[in-house]
Write an enzyme that holds these catalytic residues in place. Structure first.
Site, PDB file in Angstrom:
ATOM      1  N   CYS A 208       0.702  -1.272   0.200  1.00 37.74           N
ATOM      2  CA  CYS A 208       0.068   0.058  -0.004  1.00 37.74           C
ATOM      3  C   CYS A 208       0.771   1.253   0.148  1.00 37.74           C
ATOM      4  O   CYS A 208       2.038   1.232   0.327  1.00 37.74           O
ATOM      5  CB  CYS A 208      -1.042   0.121   1.100  1.00 37.74           C
ATOM      6  SG  CYS A 208      -0.015  -0.121   2.754  1.00 37.74           S
ATOM      7  N   ARG A 237       6.408   0.968   2.210  1.00 30.88           N
ATOM      8  CA  ARG A 237       6.847   2.060   2.613  1.00 30.88           C
ATOM      9  C   ARG A 237       7.221   1.815   4.201  1.00 30.88           C
ATOM     10  O   ARG A 237       6.376   1.155   4.876  1.00 30.88           O
ATOM     11  CB  ARG A 237       6.402   3.586   2.575  1.00 30.88           C
ATOM     12  CG  ARG A 237       6.111   3.886   1.385  1.00 30.88           C
ATOM     13  CD  ARG A 237       7.669   4.405   0.942  1.00 30.88           C
ATOM     14  NE  ARG A 237       7.672   4.967  -0.511  1.00 30.88           N
ATOM     15  CZ  ARG A 237       7.822   4.100  -1.659  1.00 30.88           C
ATOM     16  NH1 ARG A 237       8.282   3.062  -1.708  1.00 30.88           N
ATOM     17  NH2 ARG A 237       8.036   5.016  -2.802  1.00 30.88           N
ATOM     18  N   ASP A 261      12.213  -4.607   3.477  1.00 35.17           N
ATOM     19  CA  ASP A 261      12.906  -4.335   2.728  1.00 35.17           C
ATOM     20  C   ASP A 261      12.943  -2.520   2.771  1.00 35.17           C
ATOM     21  O   ASP A 261      13.675  -1.809   2.183  1.00 35.17           O
ATOM     22  CB  ASP A 261      12.458  -4.483   1.193  1.00 35.17           C
ATOM     23  CG  ASP A 261      13.702  -3.911   0.140  1.00 35.17           C
ATOM     24  OD1 ASP A 261      14.710  -4.159   0.438  1.00 35.17           O
ATOM     25  OD2 ASP A 261      13.179  -3.199  -0.724  1.00 35.17           O
ATOM     26  N   GLU A 266      15.744   6.130   6.100  1.00 39.60           N
ATOM     27  CA  GLU A 266      16.752   5.255   5.320  1.00 39.60           C
ATOM     28  C   GLU A 266      17.888   6.160   4.938  1.00 39.60           C
ATOM     29  O   GLU A 266      17.572   7.142   4.471  1.00 39.60           O
ATOM     30  CB  GLU A 266      15.872   4.727   4.105  1.00 39.60           C
ATOM     31  CG  GLU A 266      14.957   3.654   4.489  1.00 39.60           C
ATOM     32  CD  GLU A 266      14.059   3.265   3.447  1.00 39.60           C
ATOM     33  OE1 GLU A 266      13.353   2.261   3.406  1.00 39.60           O
ATOM     34  OE2 GLU A 266      14.029   3.814   2.132  1.00 39.60           O
ATOM     35  N   HIS A 285      16.331  -1.853   1.026  1.00 38.91           N
ATOM     36  CA  HIS A 285      15.414  -1.114   0.025  1.00 38.91           C
ATOM     37  C   HIS A 285      15.770  -1.298  -1.329  1.00 38.91           C
ATOM     38  O   HIS A 285      16.093  -0.400  -2.091  1.00 38.91           O
ATOM     39  CB  HIS A 285      15.294   0.442   0.376  1.00 38.91           C
ATOM     40  CG  HIS A 285      14.114   1.169  -0.346  1.00 38.91           C
ATOM     41  ND1 HIS A 285      13.308   2.254   0.239  1.00 38.91           N
ATOM     42  CD2 HIS A 285      13.354   0.786  -1.446  1.00 38.91           C
ATOM     43  CE1 HIS A 285      12.424   2.664  -0.555  1.00 38.91           C
ATOM     44  NE2 HIS A 285      12.480   1.845  -1.540  1.00 38.91           N
TER      45      HIS A 285
END
Length: 320
Positions: A208, A237, A261, A266, A285
């Site tokens: 989402c 996210r 991930d 970040e 990521h």
């Protein structure tokens, strides 16, 4: 035509080509750009491309006065750009949809399998000499599970969610789907409300966008509804998860494992509780970053710019 890429190294660390953009003008590519460097580097560029370098209203206005006429993102997400400010100045903001659908769907299952099959743990054991010392032709240090017959819960059913559903069905999983906007389901999938999805699923995977409704969607309450053996996967996210609550659930044995991930910040702070949580696989990521997907991304970015120069704006999220 001056074209500037503010942070090209993540998309193309040197294994791909910017040739298509170079053919359309004078191209300046920077690996990484700080906020203080944006104006100096981008001033005078009609075309500006960014991945994660933020462009706020003040910066967009200054660059517009210096000749900026187009903003492109090296990503599907465009939250780093103030699209309303751009639209007010007639500047399109063009993103790159669907370039990494299959890559992210594949990586989602890489995280699932990392938790379910414990491949790394057993490989480490073999390399540490345990198999050499074993009296048996095989051994295992921890249980691992079969996906066939398990329930896969997918929260968010855009292109990636649909691709994940297809893989789940191919593995013989029961697939539950919950999303704000209902689309045509794949045969074999079932719509459910979020609480039912959390309660029934053996694997829950998040696909989402981050909105005020999905921020900290995974929290103490929703975690308490999940099976203590459930696996939680996030390639969307980081901020859709309350990280402290998830770390607590993992450490207390109230959740079977998590494959992430993305994190809320970040790179993460060294004291992020998930970095030391039990049964937590974290990757930096990279679900989107297969070389094939990055090449496709650059191709679409190039096509977006070419279309703009020809008077046909594509993938404009600014609505101007």
């Amino acid at each position: 035509m001056n074209i500037c890429i503010l942070d090209g190294a993540t998309t193309n660390p040197g294994d791909l080509s910017w040739k298509g953009l170079e053919e359309m003008g004078t191209l300046n590519v920077y690996d990484f750009t700080t906020q203080e460097q944006i104006l100096e580097r981008a001033s005078g560029s009609e075309i500006l491309l960014t991945n994660k370098t933020p462009l706020d209203e003040e910066m967009i206005r200054k660059l517009y006065q210096a000749g900026l006429r187009y903003i492109g993102t090296l990503s599907t997400g465009y939250n780093v750009v103030d699209v309303e400010a751009a639209a007010a100045l007639g500047i399109p903001v063009c993103n790159v949809p669907t370039y990494c659908t299959q890559a992210v769907a594949q990586f989602t299952f890489a995280l699932i399998f990392a938790l379910a099959n414990r491949v790394k743990e057993h490989s480490d054991s073999v390399h540490n000499g345990d198999w050499v010392k074993s009296r048996h032709f095989c051994y295992w240090n921890t249980d691992f599970i079969e996906m066939a017959g398990r329930t896969l819960g997918i929260f968010g059913f855009g292109n990636i969610g649909r691709a994940v559903a297809g893989i789940g069905l191919a593995l013989g999983m029961k697939v539950l789907v919950s999303t704000r906007t209902r689309r045509d389901l794949l045969q074999g999938c079932q719509w459910v409300e979020p609480d039912e999805l959390f309660a029934q699923s053996d694997v829950i995977t998040l696909h989402c966008p981050l909105t005020k409704d999905t921020e900290k969607l995974i929290n103490q309450r929703t975690l308490s509804r999940m099976k203590p053996t459930a696996l939680l996967i996030n390639t969307s996210r980081g901020a859709v998860i309350d990280e402290a609550a998830l770390a607590h659930a993992l450490n207390e044995g109230k959740l079977g494992g998590a494959g992430l991930d993305v994190l809320s910040t970040e790179p993460p702070a060294s004291d992020n509780p998930l970095l030391t949580a039990k049964n937590c696989v974290i990757t930096p990521h990279i679900a989107w970053a297969a070389k094939d997907a990055r090449a496709r991304l650059i191709q679409i970015v190039t096509e977006n710019v070419r279309s703009f120069l020809e008077g046909d704006v594509r993938n404009n999220v600014a609505g101007s």
